[in-house]
Write an enzyme that holds these catalytic residues in place. Structure first.
Site, PDB file in Angstrom:
ATOM      1  N   ASP A  47       0.826  -1.203   0.000  1.00  0.00           N
ATOM      2  CA  ASP A  47       0.000   0.000   0.000  1.00  0.00           C
ATOM      3  C   ASP A  47       0.862   1.256   0.000  1.00  0.00           C
ATOM      4  OD1 ASP A  47      -2.627   1.037  -0.094  1.00  0.00           O
ATOM      5  OD2 ASP A  47      -2.552   1.523   2.038  1.00  0.00           O
ATOM      6  N   CYS A 131     -10.581   4.307  -4.643  1.00  0.00           N
ATOM      7  CA  CYS A 131      -9.659   4.239  -3.503  1.00  0.00           C
ATOM      8  C   CYS A 131     -10.163   5.090  -2.345  1.00  0.00           C
ATOM      9  CB  CYS A 131      -8.260   4.679  -3.939  1.00  0.00           C
ATOM     10  SG  CYS A 131      -6.991   4.306  -2.708  1.00  0.00           S
ATOM     11  N   TYR A 135     -12.648   2.421   0.421  1.00  0.00           N
ATOM     12  CA  TYR A 135     -12.005   2.425   1.744  1.00  0.00           C
ATOM     13  C   TYR A 135     -12.891   3.105   2.784  1.00  0.00           C
ATOM     14  CZ  TYR A 135      -7.422   0.382   0.872  1.00  0.00           C
ATOM     15  OH  TYR A 135      -6.390  -0.507   0.624  1.00  0.00           O
ATOM     16  N   TYR A 161      -9.573   4.699   8.406  1.00  0.00           N
ATOM     17  CA  TYR A 161     -10.508   4.658   7.286  1.00  0.00           C
ATOM     18  C   TYR A 161     -11.966   4.715   7.732  1.00  0.00           C
ATOM     19  CZ  TYR A 161      -6.374   3.874   4.568  1.00  0.00           C
ATOM     20  OH  TYR A 161      -5.138   4.034   3.994  1.00  0.00           O
ATOM     21  N   GLU A 203      -9.231  -2.808  -6.599  1.00  0.00           N
ATOM     22  CA  GLU A 203      -9.300  -2.757  -5.138  1.00  0.00           C
ATOM     23  C   GLU A 203      -9.493  -4.170  -4.572  1.00  0.00           C
ATOM     24  OE1 GLU A 203      -8.729  -0.353  -3.019  1.00  0.00           O
ATOM     25  OE2 GLU A 203      -8.341   1.117  -4.598  1.00  0.00           O
TER      26      GLU A 203
END
Length: 219
Positions: A47, A131, A135, A161, A203
């Site tokens: 990541d 993204c 998330y 998140y 994802e």
């Protein structure tokens, strides 16, 4: 395309992808705290590499924008991808320089950077939205289900998140996409939806590959 907002259409069209994301062992094990530490650290390393190029894609959104508010948003988002989220990674990954990008990481970042080079801002922006949005959605629901995070091994990730501030960033990104979609041609709208869907698929692939600790098949 119908008169519905771009984001409403995009969200609905990726329902099956989001359902598959919810079934990923990575997220299920992260939620109950059983995710092996080495898998989580592998994910954080990948990541961190992803975010470096994601920041470049966000910066390209800023560079290609003409609306001052949009330029400010994308520029701040690019800085946040490096400054704020990398701070979270630093607590889990000791040596970033030792992390080799996995095939899925390379594929995802290459896809977004190719769109940045192609020069269609609406399509590029559509590709960076998942993204944010996925998330935010996953983090918010995880945080609600887990509840008390005291003692949870991945409390910092869930908190980051599932944070209301991250939700507000996501809502701002969605508003920008809907604004861009209002003046887009039918051809561009079709490309925006394709980019949003492809990034959503990436994802799923990213969490799946991290859980498998994906490596290059030949060296």
């Amino acid at each position: 395309m119908s008169a519905r907002r771009f984001t409403d259409q995009a969200w609905a069209s990726t329902e099956s992808i989001r359902a598959a994301i919810d079934e990923l062992p990575f997220l299920q094990q992260l939620e109950d705290g059983s995710l092996p530490r080495e898998i989580f650290e592998n994910y954080m390393g990948q990541d961190a590499l992803y975010l470096t190029d994601y920041a470049r894609a966000l910066a390209a959104c800023a560079a290609q924008s003409t609306d001052p508010e949009h330029i400010i948003f994308w520029s701040r988002a690019a800085a946040g991808a490096i400054e704020e989220e990398r701070a979270l990674h630093a607590t889990h990954v000791v040596d970033f320089s030792a992390v080799e990008p996995a095939p899925t990481t390379v594929a995802y970042t290459s896809y977004e950077l190719a769109l940045a080079s192609a020069g269609s801002l609406p399509v590029l922006a559509a590709s960076v939205l998942p993204c944010f949005w996925i998330y935010d959605d996953v983090g918010t629901r995880l945080k609600a289900r887990v509840g008390d995070l005291a003692g949870h091994p991945y409390a910092d990730w869930i908190s980051a998140y599932g944070d209301p501030e991250f939700h507000e960033l996501t809502e701002a990104a969605k508003r920008i996409l809907d604004e861009l979609a209002t003046t887009a041609s039918e051809e561009t709208l079709t490309a925006m939806h394709a980019a949003y869907r492809r990034a959503s698929q990436f994802e799923w692939m990213f969490w799946d590959s991290a859980h498998r600790q994906e490596r290059w098949p030949v060296g």
